[in-house]
Design a protein around this motif. Sequence first.
Motif, PDB file in Angstrom:
ATOM      1  N   TYR A  38      -5.079   2.447  16.559  1.00 31.62           N
ATOM      2  CA  TYR A  38      -5.306   2.107  15.145  1.00 31.62           C
ATOM      3  C   TYR A  38      -6.765   1.751  14.916  1.00 31.62           C
ATOM      4  O   TYR A  38      -7.366   2.158  13.922  1.00 31.62           O
ATOM      5  N   GLU A  43      -7.258   2.790  10.706  1.00 35.04           N
ATOM      6  CA  GLU A  43      -6.135   2.739   9.763  1.00 35.04           C
ATOM      7  C   GLU A  43      -4.821   2.951  10.489  1.00 35.04           C
ATOM      8  O   GLU A  43      -4.783   3.394  11.633  1.00 35.04           O
ATOM      9  N   ILE A  44      -3.760   2.631   9.762  1.00 37.99           N
ATOM     10  CA  ILE A  44      -2.409   3.014  10.143  1.00 37.99           C
ATOM     11  C   ILE A  44      -2.040   4.134   9.182  1.00 37.99           C
ATOM     12  O   ILE A  44      -2.088   3.949   7.961  1.00 37.99           O
ATOM     13  N   GLN A  88       4.371  -1.204   5.596  1.00 35.27           N
ATOM     14  CA  GLN A  88       3.256  -0.849   6.475  1.00 35.27           C
ATOM     15  C   GLN A  88       1.980  -1.566   6.050  1.00 35.27           C
ATOM     16  O   GLN A  88       1.157  -1.928   6.900  1.00 35.27           O
ATOM     17  N   ASP A  89       1.799  -1.801   4.751  1.00 30.27           N
ATOM     18  CA  ASP A  89       0.660  -2.605   4.286  1.00 30.27           C
ATOM     19  C   ASP A  89       0.720  -4.004   4.889  1.00 30.27           C
ATOM     20  O   ASP A  89      -0.293  -4.550   5.337  1.00 30.27           O
ATOM     21  N   ALA A  92      -0.165  -3.880   8.555  1.00 29.37           N
ATOM     22  CA  ALA A  92      -1.621  -3.805   8.727  1.00 29.37           C
ATOM     23  C   ALA A  92      -2.244  -5.192   8.569  1.00 29.37           C
ATOM     24  O   ALA A  92      -3.125  -5.580   9.348  1.00 29.37           O
ATOM     25  N   ASN A  96      -4.283  -7.144  11.391  1.00 30.90           N
ATOM     26  CA  ASN A  96      -5.643  -7.594  11.107  1.00 30.90           C
ATOM     27  C   ASN A  96      -5.817  -9.073  11.447  1.00 30.90           C
ATOM     28  O   ASN A  96      -6.827  -9.460  12.054  1.00 30.90           O
ATOM     29  N   LEU A 103      -7.869  -3.009   9.366  1.00 29.80           N
ATOM     30  CA  LEU A 103      -7.075  -1.799   9.187  1.00 29.80           C
ATOM     31  C   LEU A 103      -6.506  -1.743   7.777  1.00 29.80           C
ATOM     32  O   LEU A 103      -6.208  -2.765   7.179  1.00 29.80           O
ATOM     33  N   SER A 104      -6.330  -0.531   7.297  1.00 30.33           N
ATOM     34  CA  SER A 104      -5.601  -0.321   6.045  1.00 30.33           C
ATOM     35  C   SER A 104      -4.462   0.651   6.346  1.00 30.33           C
ATOM     36  O   SER A 104      -4.442   1.279   7.405  1.00 30.33           O
ATOM     37  N   TYR A 105      -3.547   0.745   5.417  1.00 27.07           N
ATOM     38  CA  TYR A 105      -2.452   1.696   5.565  1.00 27.07           C
ATOM     39  C   TYR A 105      -2.700   2.882   4.644  1.00 27.07           C
ATOM     40  O   TYR A 105      -3.089   2.714   3.488  1.00 27.07           O
TER      41      TYR A 105
END
Length: 167
Positions: A38, A43-44, A88-89, A92, A96, A103-105
């Motif tokens: 990741y 990101e994811i 998923q957000d 992330a 983090n 990371l962002s989704y």
Amino acid sequence: MVQSNRQTEADIKASGLAWAIGRNGIYIEPDVEYIDGYKARGEIANSAGDGKCGYTTRSELAYAYAALLTKDDLNGGTFDLNGTPITQDALAGYLNSAFGTNLSYREVTAEEFVADRSAELGDFIGPIIGGIYEGIRKGVYDRPGDYAAVTGRPHQSWDDYFTALSV
């Protein structure tokens, strides 16, 4: 795989033995173990979209299965063994906070995700992982679960789990 699992459940129920069935949530550890991947991507990216997933941990499952094996009052029951469902957000955000990342989704199509997972994991596992995330997108794993009813205590919170991982 789900069809095979449900057939196994039917076979167990028809066996004449005492039984209790646990249905595992999706393991969260692979996401934690994949943190370097990741980070490399920043990101994811998967096809879960806004779907929520009732993840669990292996240690929480061990506790729950010990209860299933030792509590006679659970015989004849089928139990979903997962923690509070998250997006998923949210995943992330937890990663983090635990690993000091940013990371962002990003949602990708199911086809893109299966191709990505197949390229990394092979043509057998890639579609299985893709199917899990398609299930997340469709809400299949967005359920409150029966963890507390089985164990007598709530599933470990995601705040507590990820705080324990913090670097």
